[in-house]
Design a protein around this motif. Structure first.
Motif, PDB file in Angstrom:
ATOM      1  N   MET A   1       0.860  -1.615   0.248  1.00  0.00           N
ATOM      2  CA  MET A   1      -0.072   0.003   0.139  1.00  0.00           C
ATOM      3  C   MET A   1       0.912   1.157  -0.090  1.00  0.00           C
ATOM      4  SD  MET A   1      -3.026   0.726   3.117  1.00  0.00           S
ATOM      5  CE  MET A   1      -1.866   1.276   4.201  1.00  0.00           C
ATOM      6  N   ALA A   2       0.881   2.251  -1.206  1.00  0.00           N
ATOM      7  CA  ALA A   2       1.318   3.730  -0.671  1.00  0.00           C
ATOM      8  C   ALA A   2       1.056   4.569   0.097  1.00  0.00           C
ATOM      9  CB  ALA A   2       1.287   3.791  -2.323  1.00  0.00           C
ATOM     10  N   THR A   3       2.052   4.653   0.589  1.00  0.00           N
ATOM     11  CA  THR A   3       1.895   6.378   1.513  1.00  0.00           C
ATOM     12  C   THR A   3       2.082   7.127   1.410  1.00  0.00           C
ATOM     13  OG1 THR A   3       2.010   4.421   3.434  1.00  0.00           O
ATOM     14  CG2 THR A   3       2.083   6.655   3.852  1.00  0.00           C
ATOM     15  N   TRP A   4       1.511   8.403   1.297  1.00  0.00           N
ATOM     16  CA  TRP A   4       1.948  10.188   0.972  1.00  0.00           C
ATOM     17  C   TRP A   4       2.706   9.952   2.240  1.00  0.00           C
ATOM     18  CZ3 TRP A   4      -3.406  12.694  -0.989  1.00  0.00           C
ATOM     19  CH2 TRP A   4      -3.029  11.729  -2.552  1.00  0.00           C
ATOM     20  N   THR A   5       3.820  11.078   1.496  1.00  0.00           N
ATOM     21  CA  THR A   5       4.724  11.271   2.885  1.00  0.00           C
ATOM     22  C   THR A   5       4.861  12.757   2.586  1.00  0.00           C
ATOM     23  OG1 THR A   5       6.476  11.185   1.574  1.00  0.00           O
ATOM     24  CG2 THR A   5       5.384   9.480   3.768  1.00  0.00           C
ATOM     25  N   PRO A   6       5.247  13.995   3.033  1.00  0.00           N
ATOM     26  CA  PRO A   6       5.338  15.319   2.486  1.00  0.00           C
ATOM     27  C   PRO A   6       6.551  15.277   1.931  1.00  0.00           C
ATOM     28  CG  PRO A   6       4.885  15.167   4.906  1.00  0.00           C
ATOM     29  CD  PRO A   6       4.903  13.772   5.023  1.00  0.00           C
ATOM     30  N   ASP A   7       6.592  15.958   1.160  1.00  0.00           N
ATOM     31  CA  ASP A   7       8.511  16.763  -0.018  1.00  0.00           C
ATOM     32  C   ASP A   7       9.118  17.064   1.368  1.00  0.00           C
ATOM     33  OD1 ASP A   7       9.869  18.356  -0.870  1.00  0.00           O
ATOM     34  OD2 ASP A   7       8.375  18.848  -2.306  1.00  0.00           O
ATOM     35  N   PRO A   8      10.256  16.013   1.033  1.00  0.00           N
ATOM     36  CA  PRO A   8      11.430  16.159   2.039  1.00  0.00           C
ATOM     37  C   PRO A   8      12.029  17.679   2.264  1.00  0.00           C
ATOM     38  CG  PRO A   8      11.820  14.669   0.067  1.00  0.00           C
ATOM     39  CD  PRO A   8      10.317  15.203   0.050  1.00  0.00           C
ATOM     40  N   SER A   9      11.515  18.331   1.012  1.00  0.00           N
ATOM     41  CA  SER A   9      12.137  19.883   1.735  1.00  0.00           C
ATOM     42  C   SER A   9      11.428  20.765   2.525  1.00  0.00           C
ATOM     43  CB  SER A   9      12.590  20.092  -0.212  1.00  0.00           C
ATOM     44  OG  SER A   9      11.221  20.492  -0.159  1.00  0.00           O
ATOM     45  N   PHE A  10      10.694  19.971   2.823  1.00  0.00           N
ATOM     46  CA  PHE A  10       9.818  20.746   3.580  1.00  0.00           C
ATOM     47  C   PHE A  10      10.023  20.071   4.892  1.00  0.00           C
ATOM     48  CE2 PHE A  10       5.803  19.713   1.379  1.00  0.00           C
ATOM     49  CZ  PHE A  10       6.057  21.460   0.096  1.00  0.00           C
ATOM     50  N   TYR A  11       9.789  21.389   6.103  1.00  0.00           N
ATOM     51  CA  TYR A  11      10.852  21.177   7.031  1.00  0.00           C
ATOM     52  C   TYR A  11       9.541  22.208   8.694  1.00  0.00           C
ATOM     53  CZ  TYR A  11      15.145  19.184   5.657  1.00  0.00           C
ATOM     54  OH  TYR A  11      15.602  18.703   5.097  1.00  0.00           O
ATOM     55  N   PRO A  12       9.092  21.076   9.629  1.00  0.00           N
ATOM     56  CA  PRO A  12       8.191  21.865  10.274  1.00  0.00           C
ATOM     57  C   PRO A  12       8.935  23.488  10.948  1.00  0.00           C
ATOM     58  CG  PRO A  12       8.391  19.276  10.757  1.00  0.00           C
ATOM     59  CD  PRO A  12       9.259  19.945  10.076  1.00  0.00           C
ATOM     60  N   HIS A  86      -1.321  21.942   3.816  1.00  0.00           N
ATOM     61  CA  HIS A  86      -1.753  20.671   2.427  1.00  0.00           C
ATOM     62  C   HIS A  86      -0.030  19.844   2.492  1.00  0.00           C
ATOM     63  CE1 HIS A  86      -5.187  23.741   1.475  1.00  0.00           C
ATOM     64  NE2 HIS A  86      -5.159  23.001   0.782  1.00  0.00           N
ATOM     65  N   PRO A  87      -0.334  18.581   3.313  1.00  0.00           N
ATOM     66  CA  PRO A  87       1.017  18.430   3.737  1.00  0.00           C
ATOM     67  C   PRO A  87       2.095  17.141   1.931  1.00  0.00           C
ATOM     68  CG  PRO A  87      -0.637  17.198   4.657  1.00  0.00           C
ATOM     69  CD  PRO A  87      -1.111  17.943   4.185  1.00  0.00           C
ATOM     70  N   HIS A  88       1.230  17.523   1.606  1.00  0.00           N
ATOM     71  CA  HIS A  88       1.259  16.417   0.435  1.00  0.00           C
ATOM     72  C   HIS A  88       0.986  16.964  -1.016  1.00  0.00           C
ATOM     73  CE1 HIS A  88       0.281  13.047   2.785  1.00  0.00           C
ATOM     74  NE2 HIS A  88      -0.847  13.413   3.054  1.00  0.00           N
ATOM     75  N   VAL A  89       1.604  18.290  -1.068  1.00  0.00           N
ATOM     76  CA  VAL A  89       2.059  18.916  -2.266  1.00  0.00           C
ATOM     77  C   VAL A  89       2.935  19.223  -2.485  1.00  0.00           C
ATOM     78  CG1 VAL A  89       0.129  21.184  -2.736  1.00  0.00           C
ATOM     79  CG2 VAL A  89       1.644  21.398  -0.952  1.00  0.00           C
ATOM     80  N   GLU A  90       3.719  19.250  -3.638  1.00  0.00           N
ATOM     81  CA  GLU A  90       5.634  19.146  -3.792  1.00  0.00           C
ATOM     82  C   GLU A  90       5.883  20.818  -3.603  1.00  0.00           C
ATOM     83  OE1 GLU A  90       6.690  15.938  -6.512  1.00  0.00           O
ATOM     84  OE2 GLU A  90       4.829  16.232  -6.967  1.00  0.00           O
ATOM     85  N   ARG A  91       7.567  20.992  -3.843  1.00  0.00           N
ATOM     86  CA  ARG A  91       8.144  22.273  -4.381  1.00  0.00           C
ATOM     87  C   ARG A  91       8.281  21.766  -5.484  1.00  0.00           C
ATOM     88  NH1 ARG A  91      11.212  25.434  -0.515  1.00  0.00           N
ATOM     89  NH2 ARG A  91      10.684  24.001   1.552  1.00  0.00           N
ATOM     90  N   ARG A  92       7.645  21.842  -6.438  1.00  0.00           N
ATOM     91  CA  ARG A  92       8.090  21.194  -7.259  1.00  0.00           C
ATOM     92  C   ARG A  92       8.386  22.551  -8.792  1.00  0.00           C
ATOM     93  NH1 ARG A  92       5.675  16.304 -10.518  1.00  0.00           N
ATOM     94  NH2 ARG A  92       5.973  16.395 -13.359  1.00  0.00           N
ATOM     95  N   TYR A  93       7.043  22.962  -8.519  1.00  0.00           N
ATOM     96  CA  TYR A  93       7.099  24.498  -9.715  1.00  0.00           C
ATOM     97  C   TYR A  93       7.837  25.634  -9.384  1.00  0.00           C
ATOM     98  CZ  TYR A  93       4.271  21.176 -11.569  1.00  0.00           C
ATOM     99  OH  TYR A  93       3.442  19.736 -12.053  1.00  0.00           O
ATOM    100  N   LEU A  94       8.623  26.526 -10.102  1.00  0.00           N
ATOM    101  CA  LEU A  94       8.718  27.906  -9.961  1.00  0.00           C
ATOM    102  C   LEU A  94       7.483  28.655 -10.329  1.00  0.00           C
ATOM    103  CD1 LEU A  94      12.320  27.396 -10.138  1.00  0.00           C
ATOM    104  CD2 LEU A  94      11.445  27.907  -8.060  1.00  0.00           C
ATOM    105  N   ILE A  95       7.463  29.694  -9.801  1.00  0.00           N
ATOM    106  CA  ILE A  95       6.427  30.771 -10.391  1.00  0.00           C
ATOM    107  C   ILE A  95       6.722  32.358 -10.797  1.00  0.00           C
ATOM    108  CG2 ILE A  95       4.241  31.696  -9.738  1.00  0.00           C
ATOM    109  CD1 ILE A  95       3.930  28.710  -9.205  1.00  0.00           C
ATOM    110  N   VAL A  96       7.516  33.059 -12.078  1.00  0.00           N
ATOM    111  CA  VAL A  96       7.722  33.564 -12.839  1.00  0.00           C
ATOM    112  C   VAL A  96       7.188  34.603 -12.955  1.00  0.00           C
ATOM    113  CG1 VAL A  96      10.091  33.705 -13.708  1.00  0.00           C
ATOM    114  CG2 VAL A  96      10.022  32.019 -12.830  1.00  0.00           C
TER     115      VAL A  96
END
Length: 472
Positions: A1-12, A86-96
């Protein structure tokens, strides 16, 4: 079973973020002054790499005339906040955003972070129709979406009011104007917040017609540029308080709140004092305890004086003053809230202050590169490189606080006024010691091609001005 985890570049917390792996890449907004499109550059910042300090890739924008300026991530550590998580969004896109064109470009940094690609372009008509704004300037990823400041209204007439709008951090749709009640606020520039204090803060530059053709001496001497800071109820989206620095303190720009959410203070720079051409740093803080019952206050905590100069060495705008102003145009605060970096674009100086006691900053070191008069050289630059122009401008600090990067271009029309010989653009890196020292990295000197000028820098995985945190 897949488990969603937060983006590893997110820190509390910022303390945990300081333990993150070192960045290997930097992204840089590149203004084209040669007639072609602006670009986003990818720079190798891995000291062990054979291409260290070099431009790896250039992603050209699809149109000419954007004036890329301040950009950021679609999501960051604020996604872990306990409200609107929103813990399952990714730091993936740059908004320019394009500050002059009002276009907003979405770049995907996956699957290869060194090869971002444009996946969406939001045209100015959509921004105007959905939010009634233009000239997007600064953006920050919040728990529930992307907050973007804008300098102009949506009419296309170069006027105000400017303000803040929201974008969805999944679809990148413009959701609309953020303010429910803007009160007396009219001019806009930066936007940031204290999530733990339920407070949003905005600063002031000017409307598009006040800045796009350059710094207007008549408006400046008439104290018409921004000199106020606004405090808002973040949840209710309503204006709560205005603090006026005084009309002599022109251009109230960058906002750098403390990263620790238990701290209710931050720093802002005022570019020029009309009485003596000095620059200043201001501290905002609660007048009473940090439990939300006190009003905000501001006090000036740093003055940086102008330096006497031979009028023959000064651009026409400054000859009559016989001095070069520091022109503090950017600041950055380390994640441990201890070190404040101050860019003096006019004098060519990067200053480092210990702000452990935010009410009594202490200058610990400085380096000089470029400058209107100084033209200080880089110690590791090729022998035929000669003097440098431009000066420390956009500054970014690594998450662990050990590396400081900066570029030397401000805004095209303003570059040309203060450096009329033309900005030859560069990016450099400093090493920051734990005791407050600064050393220029002699191995790192990136000289951009003549048609490009580097502006804002973002670091892979986050940096000192990209994330906000909800846990101490």
């Amino acid at each position: 079973m897949a488990t969603w985890t937060p983006d590893p570049s997110f820190y509390p917390s910022p303390r945990m973020a300081m333990q993150a792996p070192s960045e290997r890449l930097a992204y840089v907004a590149m203004l084209n002054v040669g007639g072609g499109p602006d670009a986003l550059g990818v720079v190798d910042v891995d000291p062990s790499s054979a291409s260290y300090g070099r431009l790896l890739r250039r992603v050209d924008m699809p149109n000419v005339g954007d004036e890329l300026h301040h950009f950021g991530w679609n999501a960051c550590s604020s996604a872990l906040c306990p409200y609107a998580p929103h813990p399952h969004v990714e730091r993936r896109y740059l908004i320019v955003p394009g500050l002059r064109s009002s276009r907003i470009h979405i770049l995907d940094t996956k699957p290869d972070p060194a090869s971002p690609r444009i996946v969406k372009v939001i045209e100015p008509e959509e921004l105007a129709a959905r939010a009634n704004y233009s000239r997007p300037h600064t953006l920050h990823c919040g728990p529930e979406g992307i907050y973007v400041s804008a300098l102009g209204n949506g009419k296309g007439d170069g006027g105000g009011p400017g303000g803040v709008f929201l974008m969805d951090h999944d679809t990148f749709e413009v959701l609309g104007q953020w303010e429910i009640d803007r009160g007396p606020q009219f001019l806009a520039y930066d936007v940031w917040w204290h999530l733990g204090q339920d407070t949003l803060i905005t600063s002031e530059w000017g409307t598009p017609d006040m800045i796009e053709d350059g710094l207007n001496p008549e408006l400046l001497l008439g104290a018409k540029y921004g000199h106020q800071v606004h405090f808002w109820d973040l949840r209710k989206r309503r204006h709560r308080q205005t603090i006026d620095l005084g009309p002599e303190y022109q251009l109230a720009l960058e906002l750098r709140p403390a990263h620790d959410p238990t701290k209710a203070h931050g720093f802002m720079n005022a570019v020029v004092n009309l009485s003596d051409l000095s620059s200043s740093i201001w501290l905002w803080h609660r007048e009473t305890g940090g439990n939300g019952d006190g009003r905000w206050a501001m006090r000036k905590v740093i003055d940086i004086p102008a330096e006497p100069a031979d009028p023959d060495l000064l651009p026409p705008m400054l000859k009559g003053f016989k001095a070069v102003p520091p022109l503090v145009t950017d600041i950055d605060l380390s994640l441990d809230d201890r070190w404040l970096y101050v860019s003096c674009w006019g004098t060519g100086e990067m200053r480092r202050y210990d702000v452990s006691d935010p009410f009594q900053p202490r200058l610990t070191s400085s380096v000089r590169l470029g400058g209107i008069v100084g033209r200080s050289r880089h110690p590791g630059r090729d022998a035929d490189g000669g003097d440098l122009n431009g000066g420390p401008q956009m500054v970014e600090v690594s998450r662990d606080g050990k590396r400081v990067y900066f570029t030397n271009s401000l805004y095209r029309s303003w570059d040309d006024q203060f450096y009329p010989d033309g900005i030859k653009s560069w990016m450099v890196k400093l090493d920051a010691d734990s005791d407050g020292g600064l050393t220029i990295d002699e191995r790192f000197f990136l000289r951009f091609d003549d048609e490009f000028r580097g502006h804002q820098i973002r670091l892979e995985g986050g940096d000192a001005s990209s994330d906000s945190y909800c846990y101490p």
